[in-house]
Design a protein around this motif. Structure first.
Motif, mmCIF file in Angstrom:
data_model
loop_
_atom_site.group_PDB
_atom_site.id
_atom_site.type_symbol
_atom_site.label_atom_id
_atom_site.label_comp_id
_atom_site.label_asym_id
_atom_site.label_seq_id
_atom_site.Cartn_x
_atom_site.Cartn_y
_atom_site.Cartn_z
ATOM 1 N N ILE A 1 35.479 -27.880 58.430
ATOM 2 C CA ILE A 1 34.749 -28.883 57.666
ATOM 3 C C ILE A 1 34.908 -28.280 56.125
ATOM 4 O O ILE A 1 34.407 -27.071 56.060
ATOM 5 C CB ILE A 1 33.510 -29.537 57.693
ATOM 6 C CG1 ILE A 1 33.559 -29.877 59.300
ATOM 7 C CG2 ILE A 1 33.041 -30.527 56.981
ATOM 8 C CD1 ILE A 1 31.858 -29.953 59.894
ATOM 9 N N LYS A 2 35.172 -28.899 55.134
ATOM 10 C CA LYS A 2 35.289 -28.572 53.717
ATOM 11 C C LYS A 2 34.247 -29.220 52.958
ATOM 12 O O LYS A 2 34.598 -30.337 52.609
ATOM 13 C CB LYS A 2 36.452 -28.003 53.159
ATOM 14 C CG LYS A 2 36.510 -27.238 51.668
ATOM 15 C CD LYS A 2 36.520 -28.324 50.858
ATOM 16 C CE LYS A 2 36.755 -27.283 49.372
ATOM 17 N NZ LYS A 2 37.887 -27.002 49.171
ATOM 18 N N VAL A 3 33.191 -28.549 52.244
ATOM 19 C CA VAL A 3 32.457 -29.428 51.451
ATOM 20 C C VAL A 3 32.333 -28.690 50.224
ATOM 21 O O VAL A 3 32.833 -27.537 50.117
ATOM 22 C CB VAL A 3 30.967 -29.686 51.977
ATOM 23 C CG1 VAL A 3 31.287 -30.951 52.951
ATOM 24 C CG2 VAL A 3 30.322 -28.804 52.464
ATOM 25 N N ALA A 4 31.446 -29.176 49.122
ATOM 26 C CA ALA A 4 31.314 -28.194 47.927
ATOM 27 C C ALA A 4 30.007 -28.302 47.307
ATOM 28 O O ALA A 4 29.321 -29.424 47.276
ATOM 29 C CB ALA A 4 32.293 -28.860 46.999
ATOM 30 N N GLY A 5 29.609 -27.424 46.431
ATOM 31 C CA GLY A 5 28.487 -27.335 45.977
ATOM 32 C C GLY A 5 28.764 -27.800 44.255
ATOM 33 O O GLY A 5 29.818 -28.010 44.183
ATOM 34 N N GLY A 6 27.684 -27.452 43.620
ATOM 35 C CA GLY A 6 27.760 -27.718 42.306
ATOM 36 C C GLY A 6 27.627 -26.581 41.485
ATOM 37 O O GLY A 6 27.274 -25.470 42.147
ATOM 38 N N PHE A 7 27.339 -26.600 40.204
ATOM 39 C CA PHE A 7 27.243 -25.392 39.241
ATOM 40 C C PHE A 7 25.788 -24.921 39.291
ATOM 41 O O PHE A 7 25.181 -25.588 38.715
ATOM 42 C CB PHE A 7 27.891 -25.452 37.920
ATOM 43 C CG PHE A 7 27.983 -24.287 37.155
ATOM 44 C CD1 PHE A 7 28.477 -23.276 37.352
ATOM 45 C CD2 PHE A 7 27.349 -24.265 35.844
ATOM 46 C CE1 PHE A 7 28.330 -22.062 36.704
ATOM 47 C CE2 PHE A 7 27.081 -23.158 35.022
ATOM 48 C CZ PHE A 7 27.684 -22.117 35.519
ATOM 49 N N HIS A 8 25.600 -23.938 39.906
ATOM 50 C CA HIS A 8 24.364 -23.592 40.233
ATOM 51 C C HIS A 8 23.147 -24.315 40.600
ATOM 52 O O HIS A 8 22.059 -24.476 40.358
ATOM 53 C CB HIS A 8 23.566 -22.827 38.664
ATOM 54 C CG HIS A 8 24.207 -21.684 38.247
ATOM 55 N ND1 HIS A 8 23.822 -20.625 38.753
ATOM 56 C CD2 HIS A 8 25.029 -21.102 37.461
ATOM 57 C CE1 HIS A 8 24.447 -19.407 38.070
ATOM 58 N NE2 HIS A 8 25.210 -19.805 37.144
ATOM 59 N N GLY A 9 23.647 -25.049 41.503
ATOM 60 C CA GLY A 9 22.739 -26.220 42.411
ATOM 61 C C GLY A 9 23.571 -27.236 43.146
ATOM 62 O O GLY A 9 24.764 -26.966 43.015
ATOM 63 N N LEU A 10 22.878 -28.368 43.503
ATOM 64 C CA LEU A 10 23.491 -29.219 44.374
ATOM 65 C C LEU A 10 23.042 -30.483 43.636
ATOM 66 O O LEU A 10 22.075 -30.998 43.356
ATOM 67 C CB LEU A 10 22.731 -29.098 45.547
ATOM 68 C CG LEU A 10 23.177 -27.843 46.584
ATOM 69 C CD1 LEU A 10 22.674 -27.878 47.810
ATOM 70 C CD2 LEU A 10 24.719 -27.652 46.701
#
Length: 296
Positions: free
Chosen positions: A123-132
């Motif tokens: 499974i591939k997911v993604a965070g945000g820049f310095h946070g979620l």
């Protein structure tokens, strides 16, 4: 082309892309099966045995082409389900699947990607820049649901290498995903050795991926980060990948760079045994769906 024992992956490029198309990179699509086959063959010619393609749902992963590309090159390919950041994904795709993410991920892992018969292996997911953000939390919640149903690993795009501890707090803390089922990607883009060490101490796998011009990664920082982790006793959690994301980066340096330049350079610094772990032993544990004996 079907399930295989994880210990037969061989030398593994733990994060890369054979096919990918996103609105964020217009004109740089990876959408040529012949070019993908040539790249995979070049990797295999240097001893490469497997590539994990982190291209998730909606980004032109061309799952129907993966089996014949894999067979033609003689290199295993791991397909992915999941969902990238909203800005990388076509809006119509996000709208269509946002209320059924857990079911979608689980189905693609167990039943296969619709119309192809190809099962995802991660499974591939993604965070945000310095946070979620809200999108990241929703996709990670769905990923945790699918992980618990299958045992699949979760690969996480860390935006510019940041937010690793926030991701672990959500996935492994609140959502109770075993930390050794989490692969944190792009840590080379934020060379904060303190965060690297804390993520390793939490039990996650750490992927350093992107020694390509497309991502402007600097090899000397990559080496320093890996040496620091090895000296801290965390060599067993390191994974390496190329993360070729644009047509311009294919072959320049492309997937072979991992084995032609990075691998021998690391062997001089850390020895062959440690580097074999990075490329062979660690991926076999990281991508294994088995629930026992992963720590051995």
């Amino acid at each position: 082309m079907g399930d295989i024992p994880a210990d037969t992956l061989g030398i593994c490029n733990a994060h890369d892309h054979l096919f990918m198309a996103t609105p964020k990179l217009p004109g740089q699509e990876l959408d040529d099966p012949d070019a993908a086959t040539a790249e995979l063959k070049a990797f295999g010619a240097l001893g490469g045995g497997a590539v994990a393609q982190w291209t998730p749902h909606g980004l032109g992963r061309r799952a129907d082409d993966l089996p014949w590309v894999s067979k033609a090159a003689g290199v295993h390919v791991i397909a992915a389900t999941g969902l990238h950041q909203a800005e990388f994904t076509p809006p119509d795709v996000v709208a269509r699947v946002k209320n059924q993410l857990g079911e979608l991920f689980t189905s693609e892992l167990t039943q296969g990607i619709e119309g192809t018969g190809v099962k995802a292996g991660m499974i591939k997911v993604a965070g945000g820049f310095h946070g979620l953000d809200e999108h990241a939390r929703a996709t990670m919640t769905a990923a945790a649901e699918a992980q618990k149903a299958t045992g699949s690993p979760i690969g996480v795009h860390l935006e510019l290498g940041t937010g690793a501890l926030d991701v672990l707090e959500l996935l492994c803390g609140r959502l109770e995903v075993p930390p050794d089922r989490v692969i944190l990607g792009h840590l080379n883009r934020s060379p904060d050795f303190r965060v690297h060490r804390q993520a390793a101490e939490a039990g996650a796998f750490l992927a350093f991926d992107g020694p390509s011009r497309a991502n402007h990664a600097t090899d000397w920082r990559l080496f320093d980060a890996l040496i620091a982790l090895a000296e801290a006793g965390h060599a067993g959690q390191v994974l390496l990948g190329g993360d070729t994301t644009t047509a311009a980066a294919r072959g320049n340096p492309g997937m072979p760079h991992l084995l032609r330049v990075i691998k021998p350079g690391l062997e001089k610094e850390l020895g062959e045994a440690a580097v074999k772990g990075f490329f062979v032993g660690n991926p076999a544990r990281a991508f294994d769906w088995a629930t026992e004996d992963r720590a051995t």
